[in-house]
Scaffold this motif. Structure first.
Motif, PDB file in Angstrom:
ATOM      1  N   ILE A 150      -5.857  -9.717  -4.160  1.00 24.13           N
ATOM      2  CA  ILE A 150      -7.070  -9.479  -2.923  1.00 24.13           C
ATOM      3  C   ILE A 150      -8.165  -9.297  -3.963  1.00 24.13           C
ATOM      4  CG2 ILE A 150      -8.290  -8.171  -1.330  1.00 24.13           C
ATOM      5  CD1 ILE A 150      -5.365  -8.067  -0.027  1.00 24.13           C
ATOM      6  N   SER A 151      -8.089  -8.654  -4.950  1.00 24.52           N
ATOM      7  CA  SER A 151      -9.480  -8.142  -5.853  1.00 24.52           C
ATOM      8  C   SER A 151      -9.671  -9.673  -6.394  1.00 24.52           C
ATOM      9  CB  SER A 151      -9.105  -7.076  -6.993  1.00 24.52           C
ATOM     10  OG  SER A 151      -8.143  -7.545  -7.829  1.00 24.52           O
ATOM     11  N   THR A 152      -8.879 -10.286  -6.990  1.00 21.64           N
ATOM     12  CA  THR A 152      -9.476 -11.581  -7.482  1.00 21.64           C
ATOM     13  C   THR A 152      -9.765 -12.691  -6.641  1.00 21.64           C
ATOM     14  OG1 THR A 152      -7.296 -11.210  -8.858  1.00 21.64           O
ATOM     15  CG2 THR A 152      -8.908 -13.292  -9.413  1.00 21.64           C
ATOM     16  N   GLY A 153      -9.135 -12.762  -5.308  1.00 17.62           N
ATOM     17  CA  GLY A 153      -9.677 -13.677  -4.464  1.00 17.62           C
ATOM     18  C   GLY A 153     -10.770 -13.404  -3.755  1.00 17.62           C
ATOM     19  N   TYR A 154     -11.043 -11.996  -3.389  1.00 17.07           N
ATOM     20  CA  TYR A 154     -12.122 -11.814  -2.474  1.00 17.07           C
ATOM     21  C   TYR A 154     -13.337 -10.809  -3.125  1.00 17.07           C
ATOM     22  CZ  TYR A 154      -9.640 -13.854   1.341  1.00 17.07           C
ATOM     23  OH  TYR A 154      -8.740 -14.692   2.112  1.00 17.07           O
ATOM     24  N   GLY A 155     -13.152 -10.669  -4.376  1.00 15.99           N
ATOM     25  CA  GLY A 155     -14.217  -9.816  -4.998  1.00 15.99           C
ATOM     26  C   GLY A 155     -15.446 -10.688  -5.195  1.00 15.99           C
ATOM     27  N   LYS A 156     -16.417  -9.631  -5.202  1.00 17.20           N
ATOM     28  CA  LYS A 156     -17.887 -10.183  -5.440  1.00 17.20           C
ATOM     29  C   LYS A 156     -18.611  -9.616  -6.436  1.00 17.20           C
ATOM     30  CE  LYS A 156     -18.482 -12.055  -0.613  1.00 17.20           C
ATOM     31  NZ  LYS A 156     -17.383 -12.387  -0.644  1.00 17.20           N
ATOM     32  N   GLU A 157     -19.639 -10.264  -7.016  1.00 14.19           N
ATOM     33  CA  GLU A 157     -20.367  -9.934  -7.971  1.00 14.19           C
ATOM     34  C   GLU A 157     -21.760  -9.992  -7.942  1.00 14.19           C
ATOM     35  OE1 GLU A 157     -18.912 -11.583 -11.673  1.00 14.19           O
ATOM     36  OE2 GLU A 157     -20.563 -11.097 -12.798  1.00 14.19           O
ATOM     37  N   SER A 158     -22.759  -9.182  -8.497  1.00 16.73           N
ATOM     38  CA  SER A 158     -24.204  -9.502  -8.482  1.00 16.73           C
ATOM     39  C   SER A 158     -24.759  -8.764  -9.841  1.00 16.73           C
ATOM     40  CB  SER A 158     -24.606  -8.910  -7.133  1.00 16.73           C
ATOM     41  OG  SER A 158     -25.952  -8.900  -7.065  1.00 16.73           O
ATOM     42  N   LYS A 190     -14.860  -4.785  -5.499  1.00 19.15           N
ATOM     43  CA  LYS A 190     -13.687  -5.071  -5.846  1.00 19.15           C
ATOM     44  C   LYS A 190     -12.444  -4.592  -4.749  1.00 19.15           C
ATOM     45  CE  LYS A 190     -13.727  -6.362 -10.366  1.00 19.15           C
ATOM     46  NZ  LYS A 190     -13.291  -7.370 -10.543  1.00 19.15           N
ATOM     47  N   PRO A 191     -12.267  -5.337  -3.899  1.00 21.19           N
ATOM     48  CA  PRO A 191     -11.382  -4.812  -2.774  1.00 21.19           C
ATOM     49  C   PRO A 191      -9.888  -4.714  -3.409  1.00 21.19           C
ATOM     50  CG  PRO A 191     -11.894  -7.108  -2.280  1.00 21.19           C
ATOM     51  CD  PRO A 191     -12.661  -6.735  -3.440  1.00 21.19           C
ATOM     52  N   PHE A 192      -9.221  -3.509  -2.956  1.00 15.33           N
ATOM     53  CA  PHE A 192      -7.883  -3.354  -3.333  1.00 15.33           C
ATOM     54  C   PHE A 192      -7.533  -3.254  -4.852  1.00 15.33           C
ATOM     55  CE2 PHE A 192      -5.323  -3.676   0.641  1.00 15.33           C
ATOM     56  CZ  PHE A 192      -6.193  -3.893   1.517  1.00 15.33           C
ATOM     57  N   VAL A 193      -8.553  -3.042  -5.701  1.00 11.42           N
ATOM     58  CA  VAL A 193      -8.326  -3.141  -7.193  1.00 11.42           C
ATOM     59  C   VAL A 193      -7.498  -2.065  -7.358  1.00 11.42           C
ATOM     60  CG1 VAL A 193     -10.245  -1.892  -8.011  1.00 11.42           C
ATOM     61  CG2 VAL A 193      -9.367  -3.798  -9.481  1.00 11.42           C
ATOM     62  N   ARG A 194      -7.609  -0.775  -6.781  1.00 10.78           N
ATOM     63  CA  ARG A 194      -6.942   0.393  -7.143  1.00 10.78           C
ATOM     64  C   ARG A 194      -5.457   0.176  -7.061  1.00 10.78           C
ATOM     65  NH1 ARG A 194      -9.746   4.363  -9.920  1.00 10.78           N
ATOM     66  NH2 ARG A 194     -11.403   3.104  -9.950  1.00 10.78           N
ATOM     67  N   TRP A 195      -5.203  -0.612  -6.086  1.00 12.93           N
ATOM     68  CA  TRP A 195      -3.676  -1.027  -5.818  1.00 12.93           C
ATOM     69  C   TRP A 195      -2.723  -1.610  -7.038  1.00 12.93           C
ATOM     70  CZ3 TRP A 195      -1.516  -2.300  -0.605  1.00 12.93           C
ATOM     71  CH2 TRP A 195      -2.007  -1.525   0.273  1.00 12.93           C
ATOM     72  N   ILE A 196      -3.642  -2.119  -8.183  1.00 10.97           N
ATOM     73  CA  ILE A 196      -2.866  -2.525  -9.137  1.00 10.97           C
ATOM     74  C   ILE A 196      -2.449  -1.628  -9.831  1.00 10.97           C
ATOM     75  CG2 ILE A 196      -3.367  -3.899 -11.447  1.00 10.97           C
ATOM     76  CD1 ILE A 196      -5.679  -5.312 -10.033  1.00 10.97           C
ATOM     77  N   TRP A 197      -3.319  -0.371 -10.045  1.00  7.20           N
ATOM     78  CA  TRP A 197      -2.646   0.767 -10.867  1.00  7.20           C
ATOM     79  C   TRP A 197      -1.895   1.534 -10.090  1.00  7.20           C
ATOM     80  CZ3 TRP A 197      -8.334   0.328 -11.004  1.00  7.20           C
ATOM     81  CH2 TRP A 197      -8.546  -0.649 -12.043  1.00  7.20           C
ATOM     82  N   VAL A 198      -1.908   1.823  -8.809  1.00  3.41           N
ATOM     83  CA  VAL A 198      -1.119   2.232  -7.890  1.00  3.41           C
ATOM     84  C   VAL A 198       0.485   1.665  -7.996  1.00  3.41           C
ATOM     85  CG1 VAL A 198      -0.452   2.906  -5.605  1.00  3.41           C
ATOM     86  CG2 VAL A 198      -2.722   3.357  -6.211  1.00  3.41           C
ATOM     87  N   GLY A 199       0.426   0.388  -7.873  1.00  5.42           N
ATOM     88  CA  GLY A 199       1.713  -0.228  -8.058  1.00  5.42           C
ATOM     89  C   GLY A 199       2.331  -0.018  -9.433  1.00  5.42           C
ATOM     90  N   GLY A 200       1.561   0.231 -10.693  1.00  3.71           N
ATOM     91  CA  GLY A 200       2.145   0.579 -11.906  1.00  3.71           C
ATOM     92  C   GLY A 200       2.675   1.901 -11.881  1.00  3.71           C
TER      93      GLY A 200
END
Lengths: 640, 175
Positions: free
Chosen positions: A505-513, A608-618
């Protein structure tokens, strides 16, 4: 004075380690048990000496002893005391001392807890560990002495610790990571000891599993922390860069995971033994190779220590002796130890074997990408670099079948099973995995990104199959309590699913500006309103700079974040401290760029949506390993 | 005991790898050769620094003799360090040409006033487009160009006597 005590302590540690290798080896050869028993005391003595040396180096830092070259290069007078302690492992020499300190620690723990192990295997394991210490201590004292001195009267503040390292993450990340790297030395020593001895008792597999688990846990936590730290610190919103040093930590982790799974088969069925021995050798070898790559100047990396080809040559010699020797021993002796493999095509054994194959292929892919520039340059074919596109494509391509296999493998029976039966039992899981992400994504967003969808399908698959195992276990054998190993397995596999969701999700739906803002300007990013409220100058202990105040607004949620731009006095190095508005389901990440005229600054913003889940999973994977570690079945008296 | 080939495979792979590691120790991964070596100079047409607009600096000016093209700028601190050596080369008769990279003409002329002008001709590359075609990634850089206008060598960084003797002179002697 402290530096002298430190260096003498290291010399004594080397002498004691040499004694620990020679006397017991002679004791084995001449059949004198009393000589073999010497090893315990030698190991205790060695760890006391190394601990003393480590404390001396820490003391030199705290006292600002700039006659020690290493302290001069890595600290400054104004550096806060907690970063001075971290600076002990901030450079090459100190981090090698940390390696040895952790190796000594593991040796003492092995020594104490292995009393119940058969003496003939125990003594060989300890001798091999002592041999490794000899190698590292020699390398340290000859080429990388942390206590080397300079006696010029300097009017200096010290060169200061690299500002990127002046962060709490640096307190934890290297020691935990090194615990993992060095921990695989125990499994390695065990594998070599088995080959030397020429036979293998089934109970030894049970003994080996906690050590491998502990090392794997540390490495998992270390990698997770490192990724989170890079995200916070580097200011670009990325959490993995396929840098050679990152790859050097990922490769032992992949092989370590394969080793954990292979040990299950060895423990249960005493099959796949020579493959497991090879995995144990590979895991530690990759740790050593990683050490070589980042300290020899052979590869460019943001992590690399100062380049010194002499050190590189010394490490390479050590590497060739240790890895070459162990692989030669493997080629020569592994048939004496192990029977041939008899694995039925559809069975849990074959599923675990396939798991190993995938993990090793992933490791080889990363190894190829990391070493390819070196090989091409070495062949004189030019200079090229291998970056994220290669690694991302290959790893995603391998991860897809791997995650599918994960769900299948959990549900396959030992010995032999029927594929059709397995697929039938998982039919509902397949349907839910395909449909549920579709509904979720279309409900929360107005477009369907295929890569994110694929990631969600696979993580749903792993999630539902893992929960199904739990359900079956609870309903079929309700009275028996869940064992540590079982809970650990659940947590770790669920952790994988959570991490994949985070990545997808963080890669697919992330946005940057990237915008230029002045105080009281505001911009919109992905439904958020981000307003720059004020900019003030700040003064820190060893830096000065500016701090901006941003307000992040989303419906009723309001948060203030304070990104900074600092200039560290000693090197005049500018650093951007990013600020993150964190909630469980998304991050809003703000970093300051360059100043423009009239109090305007360029600002980088990431959603960055759901990016924390990466480390929570770790962390879930780490906790899973920890739960399994405390399963009492490994610590009962070894029967036959 | 027989030695199965598959068991020797890991050892073989490792020995091959360690050969590359050994070789890698004597290589420098930071050293980037120019991809234009062996290719002709890119076409350019630049105003000459310090003169009126009657003449222009083109690759034709470099034809017929071996030349050395130096990329420099007034904002480049390191360029000051190689000036003395460049004068030495000019005295020896080396044909030096300058490419004034992303610079203001007046500031560049003032700089030449302070630090001297060893160049036969200087082209003004105000936007850096010619430098981009050349593959310049910083100042100072020095290019060795043969009589037919082909680039033979590129040295990034300050030009010193030792680099001149080690890299430029051997190549110039065969041109």
């Amino acid at each position: 004075m402290m530096a002298e005590i430190g260096v003498y302590a290291l010399c004594w540690a080397l002498i004691v380690a040499l004694l620990a290798v020679t006397i017991p080896s002679l004791g084995i050869w001449l059949n004198k048990p009393a000589w073999q028993r010497v090893i315990d005391r030698c190991i205790y003595a060695q760890s006391v000496c190394v601990a003393c040396a480590f404390l001396c180096l820490a003391g030199c830092f705290l006292r600002n002893d700039f006659t020690v070259v290493y302290v001069l290069a890595n600290a400054s007078v104004a550096l806060p005391w907690y970063y001075k302690l971290c600076a002990v492992w901030g450079g090459h020499e100190g981090s090698m001392l940390l390696w040895i300190a952790i190796l000594s620690f593991w040796m003492v723990v092995v020594c104490i807890t292995s009393r119940s192990l058969a003496p003939e295997i125990r003594i060989r394991v300890l001798i091999i560990l002592a041999g490794l210490s000899v190698g590292f201590l020699l390398f340290l004292l000859v080429t990388s002495n942390p206590f080397s001195r300079q006696f010029v009267w300097l009017n200096t503040q010290g060169r200061d610790l690299n500002p990127l390292l002046q962060d709490p993450g640096f307190l934890f990340h290297p020691p935990i990571l090194y615990m993992g790297y060095v921990g695989f030395a125990v499994a390695f020593a065990f594998a070599i000891a088995t080959l030397c001895l020429g036979r293998f008792e089934p109970s030894w597999a049970k003994w080996m599993r906690p050590w491998t688990l502990a090392a794997w846990c540390c490495l998992t936590l270390g990698i997770t922390l490192g990724s989170w730290w890079a995200y916070r610190e580097l200011g670009w919103g990325g959490w993995w860069f396929w840098d050679p040093v990152e790859n050097a930590s990922l490769m032992p982790w992949l092989v370590g995971t394969a080793l954990l799974h292979a040990l299950m088969v060895v423990d249960k069925k005493t099959q796949l033994l020579s493959w497991t021995i090879l995995l144990a050798i590979m895991a530690f070898s990759l740790s050593l190779v990683g050490t070589f790559l980042v300290r020899s100047g052979v590869l460019t990396s943001v992590h690399a220590f100062a380049v010194d080809p002499l050190r590189g040559a010394a490490i390479l010699l050590f590497l060739t002796l240790v890895i070459g020797g162990s692989l030669a021993l493997f080629a020569w002796r592994s048939q004496t130890v192990a029977q041939s493999m008899q694995v039925r095509p559809i069975s849990k054994e074959s599923a675990l074997l396939l798991n190993n194959v995938f993990l090793v292929v992933m490791m080889l892919t990363v190894l190829l990408g990391t070493l390819y520039p070196l090989c091409i340059d070495g062949l004189g074919l030019g200079k090229l670099s291998v970056g994220a596109p290669y690694f991302n494509t290959m790893m995603v391509g391998l991860a897809i079948p791997f995650l599918f296999l994960m769900g299948l493998g959990l549900n396959v029976r030992w010995q032999t099973d029927n594929l059709w039966r397995v697929l039938q039992s998982l039919a509902w899981n397949m349907i839910i995995s395909v449909i549920a992400p579709l509904c979720i994504l279309l409900r929360f967003s107005n477009q369907l990104r295929i890569t994110a969808y694929l990631g969600l399908v696979l993580s749903m698959w792993v999630l539902t199959t893992t929960l199904m195992i739990l359900w079956r276990r609870l309903t079929r054998v309700p009275k028996k309590p869940l064992s540590g190993a079982f809970c650990g397995m659940l947590s770790a596999h669920l952790g994988v699913a959570v991490t994949v969701i985070g990545i997808a999700i963080s890669t697919g739906y992330g946005k940057e500006s990237t915008v230029i803002m002045r105080p009281n300007d505001h911009v919109h990013l992905a439904g958020f309103r981000v307003q720059l409220q004020s900019i003030q100058t700040i003064q820190g202990p060893n830096y000065h700079g500016i701090r901006a105040q941003f307000k992040v607004i989303w419906h009723k949620h309001q948060a203030m974040v304070y990104p900074e731009k600092r200039i560290y006095e000693v090197g005049q190095i500018p650093m951007s401290e990013s600020a993150i508005d964190v909630t469980p389901f998304r991050d809003v990440y703000i970093a300051l760029g360059e100043p423009f005229e009239q109090n305007a600054w360029s600002v980088r913003m990431y959603y960055k949506p759901f990016v924390r889940w990466i480390w929570v999973g770790g962390i879930a994977m780490f906790l899973g390993g920890l739960l399994a570690l405390f399963d009492r079945r490994y610590y009962r008296k070894s029967g036959s | 005991m027989k030695l199965k080939i598959s068991y020797c495979l890991p050892l073989g792979v490792f020995l091959a790898l360690s050969l590359f590691f050994w070789r890698g120790l004597s290589l420098n991964p930071q050293h980037l050769p120019s991809s234009l070596i062996g290719h002709p100079l890119p076409v350019f047409n630049l105003p000459i620094l310090g003169e009126d607009n009657s003449q222009h600096f083109t690759p034709n000016a470099l034809r017929g003799h071996v030349s050395v093209l130096v990329v420099w700028a007034s904002w480049c601190d390191a360029c000051k360090q190689e000036q003395i050596f460049l004068f030495e080369l000019a005295r020896q008769g080396v044909m030096l040409y300058g490419l004034n990279y992303k610079d203001d003409p007046q500031t560049a002329l003032d700089w030449l006033n302070d630090w001297g002008n060893p160049y036969r001709l200087i082209g003004q590359d105000r936007q850096g487009r010619v430098a981009m075609d050349l593959g310049v990634y910083g100042a100072p850089e020095t290019y060795l160009i043969d009589a037919n206008g082909y680039i033979r060598y590129r040295h990034p960084g300050i030009l010193t006597a030792s680099i001149w003797h080690k890299e430029f002179l051997p190549r110039m002697s065969v041109l």
